[in-house]
Design a protein around this motif. Structure first.
Motif: not given
Lengths: 357, 357
Positions: A4-13, A24-31
DNA sequence: AATTTGAACGAAAACGATTTCATGATATGC
DNA sequence: GCATATCATGAAATCGTTTTCGTTCAAATT
């Protein structure tokens, strides 16, 4: 393997955000969500269920303990369970207990160790003691095809007493008076219920219950054969046998034929449980057929409802009716009567054209 | 639920020591070991497999993907797998793919997510692409009952070509000339191998291969019925049908009977795969019988050997022979010949006494 | 304009084991 | 008798997520 960390890094989050997207929890901006989903896809990321389970304390898995997956009845039950479970993204691991209490105990401990969210079990003993592992730890449990003494737990079963009674009534109606019963272990409620149904039918017809005609063994072909053999040797005036399950019936057939008797001419045979596909093909064995698939479905659904917190308050005891399917092994050529339901295609009362052996 | 720390506290040691005791590692003083074991027993401690797996990166579980657990062939395979796995304390979770590539894909991803140590799969497509999930991540895999094009992976299969050839040879020896084949999906190696065996037998006998007599569909009863129906309608001079598995055979029987023809008098029928218990009971269907249980055992053993690092260096292709069991559906009353092996109790060439339908 | 609300996100803790590394005690070799 | 190996044990890091608890910032409320 990617985390999950790899994914996070790649997505910049941060990893938390990735987790939120996946669940699919709430509180995530669509973009942001889109960026994360893209990263997941690009990396071919598959979450580690083990880590997830450790933290969340839920495994989304069910343990299914049954006597033997090789028996078509249990197979069909298993399929019902799996289909229900899969619909809610639950995994089922199947354990064959072979009706062996020690094997069962081992598997129960395994189920607890694996932290299965719930257990479905055809317990090999009706005494609640064997299920202590589950009860103590409050593992959500549904018992299939068995009653349990001493623990008010959810269970789903076929109407063993009623089915046995109907089969024996049918034999009586055909004129049989000396009817033997070959049942399973006395410790199994299912076996005893079927004996009860057998006795009830006799009593209701004003016939005596002869204990020497009631035999008990394992729910297995070899036991059925042995018990039938001794019955045939010892009870000369026997004209019919009620087998308490399909495996026993197989053994009984062997024994009858080996003794040089014919079915149904010399010995009529009726059985609990069926052979699904085969029975469709060879219109032979008269049987009380349990709704195996539905039993599996119902059991799993009940368990899953409990896991979702939406189950009924009190433990349920669901008893599903059996169908009496009249075929040739009992000597009857009649269509089923008022009390009986039949498989339309097989209850022709006639052999299939072309098959004369 | 009690944890390793609880046990440690009670035994007056650190969690590491408890772990060492449980994994029977060296370097634990006998008296310490006893204290720990006592604490484990007193607390009824069962280790959390999930936590263990997370850290050790091994789950001691195998995923078994097969078309349908309801089919007695697959049931028996599954039982073989489970018995082998259980002997080494591995858990098996069973997944029914229904030969649906999307369901299969879902389950493969699930298996990876669950971090199954290995996968056993009867792939629904012989193209390696469908198994990319496994290959990319180097998940130890054994393919059962199928060949895979484009990936040299371990596999265990029955001799489909040889079995089909033997069945068709048998028909030819009985005098049949117009023999149809109803097979499974062209994408399945098993289906195509059986067609190959069928063609080979014809060619070797100097008979023409008529493409219009070769039909393909799902490995299912409904497909078998439909294809047999159209065959019977379109090929008037047909005298025999080769069904590429047991489910197809069932459908074919229905279609033949529905068309008012008799088996074997008007149409002879032979099939791949058997009905285990039933076939023992009703000596009907002539079949090429695969050693299903052994296939499961072998496949699991091979996989477990790989996991233990003791497997053979190169990928193995294990082909197990089939037995040709001659019964009545082909019209033959003869015992099997030189090339064939028979089930002693069923190949009597005579109907069971007592059953005349 | 100040305050409150809640959306969007992150840092750090936690889940319960195993693995790695460190430490003192005891045995062994010369 | 001293260096060295081995034994018995523990402290701390680690596995890859989810949970908990903050923090920031913009919008809504007063």
């Amino acid at each position: 393997m990617t985390t999950i960390t790899d994914v996070a890094r790649r997505a910049g989050v941060s990893p938390v955000t990735v987790s939120r997207v996946m669940n699919s929890a709430a509180h995530v901006r669509p973009e942001t969500r889109v960026r994360v989903e893209q990263a997941i896809a690009e990396l071919g990321y598959l979450p580690n269920t083990v880590a997830r389970s450790l933290r969340s304390k839920r495994t989304r898995s069910l343990a299914l303990l049954l006597p033997d997956i090789t028996n078509p009845f249990w197979t069909t039950v298993a399929r019902g369970v799996e289909d229900s479970a899969q619909a809610l993204d639950y995994t089922v691991f199947v354990c064959n207990t072979d009706e062996d209490p020690r094997k069962q105990q081992r598997y129960l401990e395994l189920a607890v160790s694996q932290r299965a969210d719930g257990v479905l079990i055809a317990a090999c003993h009706s005494d609640a003691a064997a299920l202590r592992v589950l009860r103590e730890r409050e593992v959500p449990t549904v018992v299939i095809d068995r009653r349990i003494e001493g623990w008010d737990v959810d269970c789903v079963l076929g109407d063993s007493t009623g089915g046995a009674r109907a089969l024996v009534q049918h034999l009586i109606a055909l004129g049989h008076r000396r009817i033997a019963a070959i049942s399973g272990p006395a410790a199994t409620s299912t076996a005893e219920d079927r004996v009860t149904g057998y006795c009830r039918a006799l009593a209701e017809a004003g016939l005596p219950v002869d204990d020497s005609l009631i035999r008990r063994g394992q729910f297995r072909t070899c036991a059925g054969e042995e018990l039938a053999r001794s019955l045939l040797a010892e009870a000369g005036d026997l004209t019919a046998i009620f087998a308490a399950n399909n495996a026993i019936a197989l053994g009984a057939i062997d024994a009858v034929l080996a003794a040089g008797r014919r079915i149904p001419h010399d010995i009529a045979l009726v059985a609990f449980d069926d052979f699904v596909d085969c029975s469709h093909l060879f219109p032979f064995l008269t049987a009380a057929v349990q709704p195996a698939y539905d039993m599996g479905c119902e059991a799993a659904r009940l368990l899953l409802a409990r896991l979702a917190g939406s189950g009924p308050a009190r433990p349920q005891h669901i008893v599903l009716p059996c169908r009496l399917v009249v075929r040739h092994s009992c000597g009857s050529r009649l269509h089923a009567g008022a009390e009986t339901l039949s498989l339309p295609s097989t209850v022709t009362g006639l052999p299939l054209p072309g098959y004369r052996g």
